[in-house]
Scaffold this motif. Structure first.
Motif, PDB file in Angstrom:
ATOM      1  N   LEU A 144     -30.585 -21.692  56.029  1.00  0.00           N
ATOM      2  CA  LEU A 144     -31.983 -21.140  55.371  1.00  0.00           C
ATOM      3  C   LEU A 144     -31.281 -20.312  54.153  1.00  0.00           C
ATOM      4  CD1 LEU A 144     -34.300 -20.633  58.146  1.00  0.00           C
ATOM      5  CD2 LEU A 144     -34.529 -22.373  56.777  1.00  0.00           C
ATOM      6  N   ASN A 145     -30.485 -19.579  54.268  1.00  0.00           N
ATOM      7  CA  ASN A 145     -29.999 -18.532  53.252  1.00  0.00           C
ATOM      8  C   ASN A 145     -29.567 -19.297  52.083  1.00  0.00           C
ATOM      9  OD1 ASN A 145     -30.292 -16.174  54.680  1.00  0.00           O
ATOM     10  ND2 ASN A 145     -28.512 -16.152  55.519  1.00  0.00           N
ATOM     11  N   VAL A 146     -29.088 -20.458  52.087  1.00  0.00           N
ATOM     12  CA  VAL A 146     -28.389 -21.453  51.042  1.00  0.00           C
ATOM     13  C   VAL A 146     -29.288 -22.357  50.504  1.00  0.00           C
ATOM     14  CG1 VAL A 146     -25.980 -20.543  51.582  1.00  0.00           C
ATOM     15  CG2 VAL A 146     -26.738 -22.710  52.474  1.00  0.00           C
ATOM     16  N   GLY A 147     -30.326 -22.735  51.490  1.00  0.00           N
ATOM     17  CA  GLY A 147     -31.303 -23.614  50.884  1.00  0.00           C
ATOM     18  C   GLY A 147     -30.975 -25.130  51.567  1.00  0.00           C
ATOM     19  N   ALA A 148     -30.130 -25.166  52.397  1.00  0.00           N
ATOM     20  CA  ALA A 148     -29.762 -26.466  53.208  1.00  0.00           C
ATOM     21  C   ALA A 148     -30.861 -26.631  54.340  1.00  0.00           C
ATOM     22  CB  ALA A 148     -28.553 -26.321  53.991  1.00  0.00           C
ATOM     23  N   ASN A 149     -31.941 -26.954  53.990  1.00  0.00           N
ATOM     24  CA  ASN A 149     -33.145 -27.231  54.601  1.00  0.00           C
ATOM     25  C   ASN A 149     -33.082 -28.103  55.755  1.00  0.00           C
ATOM     26  OD1 ASN A 149     -34.067 -24.957  53.162  1.00  0.00           O
ATOM     27  ND2 ASN A 149     -35.432 -26.027  51.915  1.00  0.00           N
ATOM     28  N   GLY A 150     -32.523 -29.258  55.512  1.00  0.00           N
ATOM     29  CA  GLY A 150     -32.421 -30.303  56.235  1.00  0.00           C
ATOM     30  C   GLY A 150     -31.508 -29.980  57.447  1.00  0.00           C
ATOM     31  N   VAL A 151     -30.594 -29.264  57.180  1.00  0.00           N
ATOM     32  CA  VAL A 151     -29.517 -28.721  58.393  1.00  0.00           C
ATOM     33  C   VAL A 151     -30.564 -27.831  59.225  1.00  0.00           C
ATOM     34  CG1 VAL A 151     -27.462 -27.655  59.117  1.00  0.00           C
ATOM     35  CG2 VAL A 151     -27.458 -29.106  56.920  1.00  0.00           C
ATOM     36  N   ALA A 165     -29.878 -32.548  49.759  1.00  0.00           N
ATOM     37  CA  ALA A 165     -29.672 -31.648  50.993  1.00  0.00           C
ATOM     38  C   ALA A 165     -29.845 -30.172  50.706  1.00  0.00           C
ATOM     39  CB  ALA A 165     -28.345 -32.256  51.396  1.00  0.00           C
ATOM     40  N   LEU A 166     -29.823 -29.888  49.481  1.00  0.00           N
ATOM     41  CA  LEU A 166     -29.809 -28.382  49.157  1.00  0.00           C
ATOM     42  C   LEU A 166     -31.257 -28.244  48.148  1.00  0.00           C
ATOM     43  CD1 LEU A 166     -26.474 -27.472  47.974  1.00  0.00           C
ATOM     44  CD2 LEU A 166     -27.584 -26.459  49.946  1.00  0.00           C
ATOM     45  N   ASP A 167     -31.918 -27.066  48.627  1.00  0.00           N
ATOM     46  CA  ASP A 167     -33.133 -26.653  47.591  1.00  0.00           C
ATOM     47  C   ASP A 167     -32.721 -25.908  46.610  1.00  0.00           C
ATOM     48  OD1 ASP A 167     -35.588 -25.594  47.093  1.00  0.00           O
ATOM     49  OD2 ASP A 167     -35.886 -24.439  48.828  1.00  0.00           O
ATOM     50  N   ARG A 168     -33.040 -26.449  45.476  1.00  0.00           N
ATOM     51  CA  ARG A 168     -32.741 -25.901  44.161  1.00  0.00           C
ATOM     52  C   ARG A 168     -33.317 -24.369  43.940  1.00  0.00           C
ATOM     53  NH1 ARG A 168     -28.163 -27.327  42.820  1.00  0.00           N
ATOM     54  NH2 ARG A 168     -28.436 -25.898  41.315  1.00  0.00           N
ATOM     55  N   LEU A 175     -20.100 -23.180  54.002  1.00  0.00           N
ATOM     56  CA  LEU A 175     -19.398 -24.692  54.546  1.00  0.00           C
ATOM     57  C   LEU A 175     -18.360 -24.164  55.928  1.00  0.00           C
ATOM     58  CD1 LEU A 175     -19.199 -26.955  51.358  1.00  0.00           C
ATOM     59  CD2 LEU A 175     -20.602 -27.168  53.158  1.00  0.00           C
ATOM     60  N   GLN A 176     -17.520 -23.372  55.429  1.00  0.00           N
ATOM     61  CA  GLN A 176     -16.602 -22.981  56.397  1.00  0.00           C
ATOM     62  C   GLN A 176     -17.095 -22.465  57.914  1.00  0.00           C
ATOM     63  OE1 GLN A 176     -14.229 -19.907  54.631  1.00  0.00           O
ATOM     64  NE2 GLN A 176     -13.270 -21.236  52.974  1.00  0.00           N
ATOM     65  N   GLN A 177     -18.170 -21.739  57.582  1.00  0.00           N
ATOM     66  CA  GLN A 177     -18.828 -21.347  58.725  1.00  0.00           C
ATOM     67  C   GLN A 177     -19.515 -22.453  59.598  1.00  0.00           C
ATOM     68  OE1 GLN A 177     -20.863 -17.337  58.950  1.00  0.00           O
ATOM     69  NE2 GLN A 177     -22.843 -18.626  58.263  1.00  0.00           N
ATOM     70  N   VAL A 187     -24.940 -32.018  57.199  1.00  0.00           N
ATOM     71  CA  VAL A 187     -23.811 -30.947  56.845  1.00  0.00           C
ATOM     72  C   VAL A 187     -22.930 -31.698  55.795  1.00  0.00           C
ATOM     73  CG1 VAL A 187     -21.825 -29.432  57.423  1.00  0.00           C
ATOM     74  CG2 VAL A 187     -23.832 -29.581  58.866  1.00  0.00           C
ATOM     75  N   GLN A 188     -22.560 -32.869  56.075  1.00  0.00           N
ATOM     76  CA  GLN A 188     -21.593 -33.682  55.234  1.00  0.00           C
ATOM     77  C   GLN A 188     -22.368 -33.922  53.748  1.00  0.00           C
ATOM     78  OE1 GLN A 188     -18.596 -34.525  55.581  1.00  0.00           O
ATOM     79  NE2 GLN A 188     -18.476 -35.407  53.576  1.00  0.00           N
ATOM     80  N   LYS A 189     -23.925 -34.249  53.971  1.00  0.00           N
ATOM     81  CA  LYS A 189     -24.553 -34.475  52.789  1.00  0.00           C
ATOM     82  C   LYS A 189     -24.634 -33.116  51.738  1.00  0.00           C
ATOM     83  CE  LYS A 189     -28.563 -36.488  52.690  1.00  0.00           C
ATOM     84  NZ  LYS A 189     -30.200 -36.400  53.182  1.00  0.00           N
ATOM     85  N   VAL A 190     -24.568 -32.174  52.498  1.00  0.00           N
ATOM     86  CA  VAL A 190     -24.637 -30.486  51.586  1.00  0.00           C
ATOM     87  C   VAL A 190     -23.052 -30.595  51.073  1.00  0.00           C
ATOM     88  CG1 VAL A 190     -24.664 -28.245  52.112  1.00  0.00           C
ATOM     89  CG2 VAL A 190     -26.401 -29.427  53.469  1.00  0.00           C
ATOM     90  N   ARG A 191     -22.263 -30.853  51.927  1.00  0.00           N
ATOM     91  CA  ARG A 191     -20.668 -30.818  51.189  1.00  0.00           C
ATOM     92  C   ARG A 191     -20.592 -31.512  50.008  1.00  0.00           C
ATOM     93  NH1 ARG A 191     -18.176 -31.636  56.010  1.00  0.00           N
ATOM     94  NH2 ARG A 191     -17.677 -29.387  56.346  1.00  0.00           N
ATOM     95  N   GLU A 192     -20.879 -32.941  50.146  1.00  0.00           N
ATOM     96  CA  GLU A 192     -20.991 -33.757  49.017  1.00  0.00           C
ATOM     97  C   GLU A 192     -21.687 -33.212  47.796  1.00  0.00           C
ATOM     98  OE1 GLU A 192     -22.103 -37.327  50.902  1.00  0.00           O
ATOM     99  OE2 GLU A 192     -20.225 -37.578  52.049  1.00  0.00           O
ATOM    100  N   GLU A 193     -22.875 -32.681  48.208  1.00  0.00           N
ATOM    101  CA  GLU A 193     -23.870 -32.305  46.997  1.00  0.00           C
ATOM    102  C   GLU A 193     -23.167 -30.883  46.208  1.00  0.00           C
ATOM    103  OE1 GLU A 193     -28.115 -31.290  47.244  1.00  0.00           O
ATOM    104  OE2 GLU A 193     -27.765 -33.341  47.894  1.00  0.00           O
TER     105      GLU A 193
END
Lengths: 144, 108
Positions: free
Chosen positions: B66-73, B4-7, B32-34, B101-107
């Motif tokens: 895009l800033n944090v690499g959450a490209n799927g979101v 979920a996150l682009d390394r 995540l808060q935002q 977003v949940q996938k990102v949170r778990e990752e």
């Protein structure tokens, strides 16, 4: 760092802020964190605003040298912010830069430059070297 | 398994931070808060039938992602944004967005 000086009845005095002053405007807080880190050796003051109205108030109170603003902002659009501040004609304001993922074509860039009077335009997400170049171009006496 | 996150994006952030992992961790927490707040606003916009607000909030979440690499979101936000411009409100997209977003949170 956030200087909260946008009270409507704030006393109009010269603020003891080290120049140059850069006002960064975005409703996305990750942008503020990243930009501040990229410009960590900026030899001046970085102020932060999170919507267009707050930015307008802060700009009129602190007279920044450079404003870098998102295009789509709550309360007042970033491009309208640019146009309004350009109309104020404050000689201390050297440059207004709009950053956005909106404009991908030449036609839209022309709109940003002509209609909204922005001085430069940068695509998001922001690249560190691009942000540093913007600051150095707008404020050549200051190497961040 | 797709991430979920682009390394690559996270590595670039780490480089900006001069190797300071705490900065990246704090940034992801801010994200995540935002994202949680923006998801609420997206829900409200769909419930209200407000395509303008939907477009704005999806746009902001896209940029932060895009800033944090959450490209799927970011991809789902772009879809919602584009549909909102055309007056389309699809609750299914919002559900997919929540899951991503949940996938990102778990990752994280």
């Amino acid at each position: 760092m956030r200087e909260n000086m946008n009270e409507p009845n704030a006393v109009q005095v010269e603020m003891p802020l080290q120049r140059p002053i850069l006002l960064l405007v975005d409703d996305d807080r990750t942008v503020h964190s990243i930009a501040e880190r990229i410009l960590s050796d900026f030899a001046g003051t970085i102020l932060h605003a999170y919507d267009g109205r707050e930015a307008l108030n802060l700009a009129r109170e602190t007279h920044p040298d450079l404003i870098i603003t998102d295009a789509l902002l709550p309360l007042l659009d970033g491009r309208e912010l640019a146009r309004t501040l350009k109309a104020d004609a404050d000689p201390r304001l050297k440059s207004v830069v709009v950053m956005t993922a909106l404009y991908k074509g030449a036609r839209y860039r022309c709109e940003a430059f002509r209609e909204f009077q922005v001085d430069a335009y940068v695509e998001k997400p922001i690249r560190p070297e691009r942000l540093r170049a913007i600051v150095e171009t707008a404020l050549p006496a200051v190497r961040s | 398994v797709s991430s979920a996150l682009d390394r690559g994006a996270l590595d670039a952030l780490l480089e900006v931070a001069g190797g300071d992992e705490t900065f990246v961790d704090d940034l992801l927490e801010t994200y995540l808060q935002q994202a949680a707040v923006l998801l609420l606003r997206v829900h409200t916009a769909v419930a209200d039938g407000d395509t303008g607000a939907l477009n704005r909030h999806a746009h902001t979440l896209k940029g932060a992602s895009l800033n944090v690499g959450a490209n799927g979101v970011a991809r789902l936000c772009r879809k919602i944004e584009n549909e909102a411009v055309c007056g389309i409100l699809d609750a299914g997209d919002v559900t997919a967005l929540e899951l991503e977003v949940q996938k990102v949170r778990e990752e994280i």
